[in-house]
Design a protein around this motif. Structure first.
Motif, short mmCIF file in Angstrom:
data_model
loop_
_atom_site.label_atom_id
_atom_site.label_comp_id
_atom_site.label_asym_id
_atom_site.label_seq_id
_atom_site.Cartn_x
_atom_site.Cartn_y
_atom_site.Cartn_z
N ARG A 25 -1.69 22.89 51.26
CA ARG A 25 -1.31 22.91 50.03
C ARG A 25 -0.48 24.07 49.43
O ARG A 25 0.27 23.87 48.61
CB ARG A 25 -2.73 23.09 49.04
CG ARG A 25 -2.39 22.80 47.59
CD ARG A 25 -3.62 23.03 46.70
NE ARG A 25 -3.18 23.08 45.26
CZ ARG A 25 -4.01 23.24 44.51
NH1 ARG A 25 -5.23 24.11 44.57
NH2 ARG A 25 -3.60 23.23 43.03
N ASP A 29 1.54 19.58 47.49
CA ASP A 29 0.57 19.03 46.50
C ASP A 29 0.21 17.80 46.65
O ASP A 29 -0.92 17.46 46.27
CB ASP A 29 1.31 19.35 45.14
CG ASP A 29 0.15 19.43 44.24
OD1 ASP A 29 -0.88 20.20 44.52
OD2 ASP A 29 -0.04 18.58 43.12
N GLU A 104 -14.99 22.82 44.33
CA GLU A 104 -15.01 22.27 42.83
C GLU A 104 -13.66 22.76 41.99
O GLU A 104 -13.33 22.40 41.16
CB GLU A 104 -16.54 22.23 42.02
CG GLU A 104 -17.21 21.34 42.56
CD GLU A 104 -18.48 21.45 41.93
OE1 GLU A 104 -18.58 22.30 41.24
OE2 GLU A 104 -19.53 20.53 41.99
N PHE A 106 -10.89 23.22 43.50
CA PHE A 106 -9.72 22.19 43.84
C PHE A 106 -9.45 21.40 42.89
O PHE A 106 -10.29 20.70 42.17
CB PHE A 106 -9.99 21.76 45.39
CG PHE A 106 -10.14 22.51 46.39
CD1 PHE A 106 -9.94 23.94 46.25
CD2 PHE A 106 -10.85 22.13 47.66
CE1 PHE A 106 -10.26 24.78 47.12
CE2 PHE A 106 -11.25 23.09 48.68
CZ PHE A 106 -10.76 24.31 48.53
N PRO A 107 -8.36 20.81 42.79
CA PRO A 107 -7.99 19.80 41.69
C PRO A 107 -8.96 18.47 41.93
O PRO A 107 -8.87 18.36 43.31
CB PRO A 107 -6.57 19.58 41.90
CG PRO A 107 -5.86 20.89 42.21
CD PRO A 107 -7.01 21.51 43.18
N GLU A 108 -9.12 17.89 41.23
CA GLU A 108 -10.11 16.59 41.33
C GLU A 108 -9.37 15.55 41.99
O GLU A 108 -9.94 14.83 42.54
CB GLU A 108 -10.55 16.03 39.96
CG GLU A 108 -11.74 15.16 40.33
CD GLU A 108 -12.46 14.76 38.77
OE1 GLU A 108 -13.18 13.48 38.76
OE2 GLU A 108 -11.92 15.41 37.69
N SER A 109 -8.01 15.38 41.60
CA SER A 109 -7.35 14.42 42.37
C SER A 109 -7.22 14.70 43.86
O SER A 109 -6.68 13.84 44.50
CB SER A 109 -5.79 14.32 41.88
OG SER A 109 -5.31 15.55 41.93
N HIS A 110 -7.31 15.98 44.21
CA HIS A 110 -7.27 16.21 45.76
C HIS A 110 -8.67 15.92 46.41
O HIS A 110 -8.48 16.48 47.78
CB HIS A 110 -7.00 17.73 45.99
CG HIS A 110 -5.58 17.97 45.58
ND1 HIS A 110 -4.86 19.52 45.55
CD2 HIS A 110 -4.61 17.16 45.07
CE1 HIS A 110 -3.67 19.34 45.27
NE2 HIS A 110 -3.41 18.15 44.97
N ARG A 111 -9.80 15.58 45.79
CA ARG A 111 -11.17 15.57 46.49
C ARG A 111 -11.52 14.13 46.48
O ARG A 111 -11.41 13.46 45.28
CB ARG A 111 -12.10 16.45 45.69
CG ARG A 111 -11.61 17.86 45.75
CD ARG A 111 -12.64 18.57 45.11
NE ARG A 111 -12.57 18.84 43.60
CZ ARG A 111 -13.46 18.55 42.74
NH1 ARG A 111 -14.35 17.91 43.11
NH2 ARG A 111 -12.99 18.68 41.41
#
Length: 484
Positions: A25, A29, A104, A106-111
């Protein structure tokens, strides 16, 4: 089907996966972290931390039993198994919660929470927790899927009384007896802890190994010590394992009594772990695999062949230790982010510790590796802790340390230890090995009095006397023998 395109996809959110994500990261991104089961590392959930919590309880119980040695008598010592395990779970959940909080963050879009499999070299199909399928196209992929217990088929005859370390920490109370199969790191740590907490333990091994020990002198010392606490046969002849009305029966050959059958409440399988790559459809990744279906990879770059795929942590089964997983996550993450500019990462001096009592430690090269690298041209120094001053003071005067050095250069090469404060002495030795210190340079360092580290100085002094130091002759040896 939902579709995602990313620069880096990381499969597995354990120690290696989380570090890889954080490193990747820094460069892009467009990254995604895929976890198949639940957040929280193996270390926090079922490994390092809960096992050390159980060991801490066992050490306290054992120390109370040693009171008479110091003229101290403790009255009414009792072990509350429910309370012991309640604390293990409470503190374990605290460690896991800390890890989950980090993920949690981490950005939600990354998980993505779901099981991933390869549909092609750059294509992953992820079946999410709600049963939906997602398509992830990734320019680079990191496999960091961890490992799971490996259970030999014959042990499965114990059926519902078969447990692995994952299960043990969910016990609500301590059982009366446990048969432990596998005197490796997990088996030794948990087996001794259970024994010291009042559980009847018998341990069975195959092939003669005792933990990760490679030096025969250290192994013999450790084997004698463990057998004073519970029966441990490192090369057991087990005839039968079966489920009975009373628990698990184990029939084996006792060296003295012949064929014997004992019954235990549970059978703990501590028979190693296997990497979680078999559910990835790895054959679709277009990388070279070995005969066991494991990806072939460069241990210095963690790259699979000349591909865009990297493998880190327990998933590659090379060095299943948390600090190694973190280092590998860093290397894999950096290389995946910078691909195709793939570079060799820093690999630190090998260091491992087993938290038994006495502890077991290995640093640098094993005695076999030293013999191979130095072509037999090395020396050994050792110290017994039986009469070491500080060790006798605290009633932990048991064990052996052996240190290895190279003739000619005088370099410190490695060590193995079974003894008190091994976790601390091992760090001093690992730092010395990584800085490529000679044995004489190590002896120039300060040693306080009275401390256990004075035993290390004794071993180093003997090693220094045994070493032949000077220019290496053409035949590669200064003496006619290895100087052991």
């Amino acid at each position: 089907m939902e579709k995602r395109e990313v620069d880096v996809a990381i499969i597995g959110a354990g120690t290696a996966g989380m570090v890889a994500y954080q490193r990747a990261r820094k460069t892009t991104d467009r990254v995604v972290l895929i976890e198949g089961e639940q957040y929280g590392t193996t270390c926090a959930r079922v490994g390092c931390m809960p096992s050390k919590l159980l060991i801490a309880a066992a050490e306290n119980a054992h120390q109370m039993e040693l009171g008479p040695l110091f003229g101290v008598t403790a009255r009414d010592i009792s072990i509350d198994g429910k309370a012991v395990l309640a604390r293990v779970r409470k503190e374990r959940d605290r460690f896991v919660g800390s890890v989950i909080k980090s993920v949690e963050g981490f950005p939600e879009s990354h998980r993505i929470l779901g099981h991933a499999r390869f549909a092609g070299p750059h294509l992953l199909i992820v079946k999410t927790a709600n049963g939906q399928a997602m398509e992830v196209e990734a320019k680079r992929i990191i496999i960091a899927t961890g490992s799971r217990p490996n259970i030999p088929r014959f042990l499965k005859e114990a059926r519902d009384r078969l447990v692995v370390n994952d299960d043990l920490f969910e016990w609500q109370d301590l059982p009366e007896s446990v048969a432990v199969f596998g005197p490796g790191v997990i088996g030794l740590e948990l087996g001794q802890a259970l024994s010291r907490l009042g559980v009847r333990v018998r341990m069975f091994g195959v092939g003669g190994a005792v933990g990760p020990i490679r030096d025969e002198s250290i192994r013999d010392c450790a084997l004698k010590a463990f057998n004073r606490e519970f029966p441990l046969d490192p090369d057991a002849d087990v005839k039968h394992v079966g489920r009975t009305d009373d628990g698990v029966s184990v029939t084996f050959i006792d060296p003295v009594e012949g064929q014997v059958t004992e019954t235990f409440d549970y059978l703990l399988a501590a028979t190693g772990r296997r990497p979680n790559v078999d559910g990835l459809d790895i054959q679709n990744a277009d990388i070279e695999l070995d005969e066991k279906g494991m990806p072939l990879f460069d241990p210095h770059t963690l790259r699979c062949g000349d591909s865009h795929i990297f493998i880190a942590g327990d998933a590659n089964s090379a060095l299943p230790l948390l600090h190694e997983a973190a280092d590998e996550g860093r290397i894999a993450g950096d290389n995946a982010a910078a691909y195709p500019d793939v570079r060799t990462g820093l690999r630190k001096t090998p260091l491992s510790v087993v938290f038994t009592d006495p502890q077991i430690a290995s640093v640098g090269l094993t005695i076999d590796q030293v013999n191979e690298q130095c072509r037999g041209c090395f020396a050994v120094g050792e110290v017994s802790f039986a009469d070491q001053g500080r060790s006798r003071v605290i009633g932990k005067n048991e064990g052996l340390l052996r240190v290895y050095g190279e003739h000619g250069s005088g370099l410190f090469m490695g060590a193995e230890m079974f003894g008190p404060a091994a976790e601390h002495i091992a760090h001093l030795l690992a730092w010395s090995a990584q800085r490529r210190l000679t044995v004489s340079e190590m002896l120039e360092m300060p040693f306080y009095h009275p401390v256990i580290e004075e035993g290390l100085r004794t071993a180093l002094k003997q090693l220094n006397r045994n070493l032949s130091i000077g220019p290496e002759p053409a035949d590669g040896c200064l003496e006619c023998g290895p100087g052991v």
